[in-house]
Motif scaffolding. Structure first.
Motif, short mmCIF file in Angstrom:
data_model
loop_
_atom_site.label_atom_id
_atom_site.label_comp_id
_atom_site.label_asym_id
_atom_site.label_seq_id
_atom_site.Cartn_x
_atom_site.Cartn_y
_atom_site.Cartn_z
N UNK A 15 0.84 -1.21 0.00
CA UNK A 15 0.00 0.00 0.00
C UNK A 15 0.87 1.25 0.00
N UNK A 16 1.93 1.24 0.79
CA UNK A 16 2.83 2.39 0.86
C UNK A 16 3.50 2.66 -0.49
N UNK A 17 3.98 1.59 -1.13
CA UNK A 17 4.67 1.74 -2.42
C UNK A 17 3.69 2.18 -3.51
N UNK A 18 2.53 1.52 -3.60
CA UNK A 18 1.55 1.87 -4.63
C UNK A 18 1.04 3.30 -4.45
N UNK A 19 0.99 3.77 -3.22
CA UNK A 19 0.50 5.12 -2.95
C UNK A 19 1.44 6.20 -3.48
N UNK A 20 2.64 5.81 -3.88
CA UNK A 20 3.56 6.78 -4.48
C UNK A 20 3.22 7.07 -5.94
N UNK A 21 2.35 6.24 -6.52
CA UNK A 21 1.88 6.46 -7.89
C UNK A 21 0.55 7.21 -7.80
N UNK A 22 0.60 8.53 -7.98
CA UNK A 22 -0.60 9.35 -7.80
C UNK A 22 -1.66 9.07 -8.87
N UNK A 23 -1.22 8.67 -10.07
CA UNK A 23 -2.18 8.30 -11.11
C UNK A 23 -2.95 7.06 -10.67
N UNK A 24 -2.25 6.09 -10.14
CA UNK A 24 -2.88 4.86 -9.67
C UNK A 24 -3.90 5.15 -8.57
N UNK A 25 -3.54 6.00 -7.62
CA UNK A 25 -4.47 6.36 -6.55
C UNK A 25 -5.74 6.99 -7.13
N UNK A 26 -5.57 7.84 -8.13
CA UNK A 26 -6.73 8.48 -8.74
C UNK A 26 -7.59 7.47 -9.49
N UNK A 27 -6.94 6.51 -10.17
CA UNK A 27 -7.68 5.46 -10.86
C UNK A 27 -8.48 4.64 -9.84
N UNK A 28 -7.88 4.29 -8.73
CA UNK A 28 -8.59 3.54 -7.69
C UNK A 28 -9.82 4.29 -7.20
N UNK A 29 -9.66 5.57 -6.92
CA UNK A 29 -10.78 6.37 -6.39
C UNK A 29 -11.88 6.53 -7.44
N UNK A 30 -11.51 6.81 -8.67
CA UNK A 30 -12.52 6.99 -9.72
C UNK A 30 -13.21 5.67 -10.06
N UNK A 31 -12.44 4.57 -10.06
CA UNK A 31 -13.02 3.26 -10.34
C UNK A 31 -14.03 2.89 -9.25
N UNK A 32 -13.71 3.20 -8.01
CA UNK A 32 -14.63 2.91 -6.91
C UNK A 32 -15.97 3.60 -7.12
N UNK A 33 -15.92 4.80 -7.72
CA UNK A 33 -17.14 5.56 -7.95
C UNK A 33 -18.02 5.01 -9.05
#
Length: 198
Positions: A15-33
């Motif tokens: 989780x810590x490593x993946x959170x360094x990819x801001x695009x990935x975090x945004x994809x996760x949040x938008x996909x959840x929606x």
């Protein structure tokens, strides 16, 4: 060596490593929606983020797209999947990265034509992730409604953190594995790529 830590610590590190990819975090949040059934962000954008961080590259380096899988067996028509893809196109607009959304309940309808080998119908998104050409690729992450990360990693995380690519000869043909690993080794020469079993 993260790959030798207890599993709970590996999950925290992931989780810590993946959170360094801001695009990935945004994809996760938008996909959840989008509210897609059984969805995960999966494949290259996850393990390649780990590889990038482990080798001191920018977290998004070499990532060509972000895959979102979901599973809806109630309507296997192309029109139903296409309407989801179009809705996702609006949701991911302005992201500056390509996001590919696919219904894994439909894979058996086109897989043989594309890859030359038949694919039995998947029973879940997890089953689709299980069939990737390398065990290292068998990884999915999604955000639950309460904000927790759900991580699907049927082969564990040690190879991902240790930059080991291991073949998974359950569906994809050898050529798919070798084509992918050749491309990855050019981008990440630090990888250890194991041979397809003879």
């Amino acid at each position: 060596m993260i790959g030798r830590l207890p599993l709970d610590e590996q999950l925290a590190a992931l989780k810590s490593v993946l959170s360094r990819n801001e695009v990935l975090l945004e994809v996760l949040h938008r996909a959840a929606g989008l509210g897609l059934p059984g969805w995960y962000v999966t494949a290259g954008c996850l393990f390649q983020t780990v590889w990038n961080v482990a080798t001191d590259r920018h977290p998004t380096s070499g990532i060509k797209d972000y895959d979102v899988f979901y599973f809806d067996s109630h309507d296997l028509s192309w029109e139903a999947e296409d309407s989801v893809i179009r809705a996702a196109g609006e949701a991911f607009a302005g992201l500056g990265a390509e996001v590919e959304v696919r219904n894994e309940a439909r894979v058996h309808l086109w897989y043989e034509q594309k890859f030359g080998t038949a694919c039995a119908p998947h029973t879940s998104t997890e089953a689709a992730i299980d069939s990737f050409a390398a065990t290292t690729c068998c990884l999915g992450v999604r955000l639950e409604p309460d904000g927790r990360w759900r991580v699907y990693a049927p082969h564990g995380l040690a190879d991902v953190f240790n930059l080991v690519v291991r073949p998974n000869p359950v569906l994809a043909p050898r050529e798919v594995y070798e084509t992918k690993t050749t491309r990855w080794q050019k981008q990440w020469p630090e990888l250890t790529v194991l041979d397809w079993p003879s």
